[in-house]
Enzyme design. Structure first.
Site, short mmCIF file in Angstrom:
data_model
loop_
_atom_site.label_atom_id
_atom_site.label_comp_id
_atom_site.label_asym_id
_atom_site.label_seq_id
_atom_site.Cartn_x
_atom_site.Cartn_y
_atom_site.Cartn_z
CG LEU A 1 -2.08 -0.89 1.03
CD1 LEU A 1 -2.91 -0.89 2.62
CD2 LEU A 1 -3.10 -0.68 -0.04
CD GLU B 1 -3.61 1.66 -2.92
OE1 GLU B 1 -3.25 1.87 -1.92
OE2 GLU B 1 -3.68 0.64 -3.85
C1 LIG Z 1 -12.20 2.65 -8.58
C2 LIG Z 1 -11.94 2.03 -7.19
C3 LIG Z 1 -10.90 0.96 -7.51
C4 LIG Z 1 -10.69 0.38 -6.12
N1 LIG Z 1 -9.74 -0.55 -6.37
C5 LIG Z 1 -9.41 -1.70 -5.17
C6 LIG Z 1 -8.37 -2.47 -5.49
O1 LIG Z 1 -7.94 -2.90 -6.29
N2 LIG Z 1 -8.34 -3.32 -4.26
C7 LIG Z 1 -8.81 -3.17 -3.02
O2 LIG Z 1 -8.81 -4.02 -1.99
N3 LIG Z 1 -9.79 -2.13 -2.97
C8 LIG Z 1 -9.91 -1.41 -4.15
N4 LIG Z 1 -11.09 -0.46 -3.97
C9 LIG Z 1 -11.84 -0.25 -2.66
C10 LIG Z 1 -11.17 0.98 -1.83
O3 LIG Z 1 -10.02 0.79 -1.20
C11 LIG Z 1 -12.35 1.35 -0.78
O4 LIG Z 1 -13.63 1.55 -1.43
C12 LIG Z 1 -11.94 2.19 0.34
O5 LIG Z 1 -10.99 1.86 1.19
C13 LIG Z 1 -13.16 2.62 0.98
O6 LIG Z 1 -13.94 1.52 1.60
P1 LIG Z 1 -15.42 1.63 1.39
O7 LIG Z 1 -15.78 1.76 0.19
O8 LIG Z 1 -15.77 0.24 1.97
O9 LIG Z 1 -15.83 2.65 2.31
P2 LIG Z 1 -16.28 2.78 3.83
O10 LIG Z 1 -15.00 2.15 4.55
O11 LIG Z 1 -17.55 2.40 4.09
O12 LIG Z 1 -16.18 4.24 4.23
C14 LIG Z 1 -16.91 5.26 3.71
C15 LIG Z 1 -16.87 6.62 4.30
O13 LIG Z 1 -16.58 6.43 5.70
C16 LIG Z 1 -15.40 7.07 6.01
N5 LIG Z 1 -14.84 6.21 7.14
C17 LIG Z 1 -14.95 4.83 7.26
N6 LIG Z 1 -14.34 4.59 8.34
C18 LIG Z 1 -14.28 5.65 9.03
C19 LIG Z 1 -13.45 5.92 10.24
N7 LIG Z 1 -13.06 4.79 11.26
N8 LIG Z 1 -13.39 7.07 10.88
C20 LIG Z 1 -14.02 8.16 9.87
N9 LIG Z 1 -14.54 8.08 8.96
C21 LIG Z 1 -14.70 6.72 8.41
C22 LIG Z 1 -14.61 6.87 5.02
O14 LIG Z 1 -13.49 7.79 5.09
C23 LIG Z 1 -15.43 7.03 3.76
O15 LIG Z 1 -15.72 8.54 3.41
C24 LIG Z 1 -11.31 0.33 -5.08
C25 LIG Z 1 -12.26 1.47 -5.09
C26 LIG Z 1 -12.68 2.19 -6.13
C27 LIG Z 1 -13.87 3.20 -5.81
#
Ligand SMILES: Cc1cc2nc3c(=O)[nH]c(=O)nc-3n(C[C@H](O)[C@H](O)[C@H](O)COP(=O)(O)OP(=O)(O)OC[C@H]3O[C@@H](n4cnc5c(N)ncnc54)[C@H](O)[C@@H]3O)c2cc1C
Length: 171
Positions: free
Chosen positions: A25, A150
């Site tokens: 990462l 990321e």
């Molecule tokens: C185009 C794209 C490509 C991707 N490619 C990959 C990949 O190749 N491999 C992979 O593993 N993942 C990948 N992802 C996934 C990406 O890493 C996740 O979408 C990201 O980590 C956010 O996780 P989530 O979508 O579950 O959102 P959530 O974790 O549900 O978060 C939603 C919102 O809540 C906030 N939040 C969550 N937890 C907290 C906290 N404890 N305190 C404060 N705020 C918080 C976040 O900042 C965000 O604004 C990809 C995503 C996209 C959009």
């Protein structure tokens, strides 16, 4: 991923716990810190050229307006600051002194900067900003995704927050 089985020979070699995946990462986030600058530069360059060519009212280019210049100045200043941040994190990396929170600051700041640059460039292009004759909207949409993957913008804030206060605030 339920019941997904991975053969033992597919394990990352020489790695224990989360250190291996987390080091991947760090590399990816570091690369994003530089890549976001490229997207911002494309948007800035497009907006600058457009502002000098587009004439409105009294046949004056829109670049002659103070508010348009303010946007262009903001962009080039933030791009330059982002370049220095990326360069410094790269130097720390080369010296083996980089901390994940440095990379969080780089990813968080530079993607935010690029997104704000894309938004300002989009505004300078007016209605042309939303069509694909210009690359601005494509960069803007892509950067919205980059802001989440990321490590989201906010999660990087929490990583930096923990580093400076010593208090984890994730939950
Ligand atoms: C185009 C794209 C490509 C991707 N490619 C990959 C990949 O190749 N491999 C992979 O593993 N993942 C990948 N992802 C996934 C990406 O890493 C996740 O979408 C990201 O980590 C956010 O996780 P989530 O979508 O579950 O959102 P959530 O974790 O549900 O978060 C939603 C919102 O809540 C906030 N939040 C969550 N937890 C907290 C906290 N404890 N305190 C404060 N705020 C918080 C976040 O900042 C965000 O604004 C990809 C995503 C996209 C959009």
């Amino acid at each position: 991923m339920t019941d997904c089985k991975i053969p033992a020979e597919n394990l990352l070699p020489g790695v224990e716990g989360l250190k291996g995946p987390l080091s991947c990462l760090n590399q990816a986030r570091y690369g994003i810190g530089w890549g976001a600058i490229g997207a911002a530069m494309a948007c800035y360059d497009t907006a600058l050229r457009y502002a000098k060519e587009r004439k409105q009212f009294d046949n004056k280019p829109i670049a002659s307006h103070q508010l348009v210049q303010e946007k262009l100045v903001w962009m080039i200043t933030e791009i330059t600051k982002a370049q220095f941040l990326a360069l410094q994190v790269g130097r720390l990396k080369d010296l083996g002194r980089v901390h994940p929170s440095h990379i969080s600051m780089l990813k968080m700041n530079n993607v935010w900067m690029a997104l704000e640059t894309a938004r300002s460039a989009r505004a300078i292009l007016g209605a042309n900003g939303i069509v694909d004759d210009y690359p601005v909207m494509r960069h803007m949409n892509n950067l919205e995704s980059v802001s989440t993957y990321e490590g989201t913008h906010d999660i990087h804030k929490l990583i930096i927050g923990e580093r400076i206060t010593g208090i984890p605030a994730y939950f």
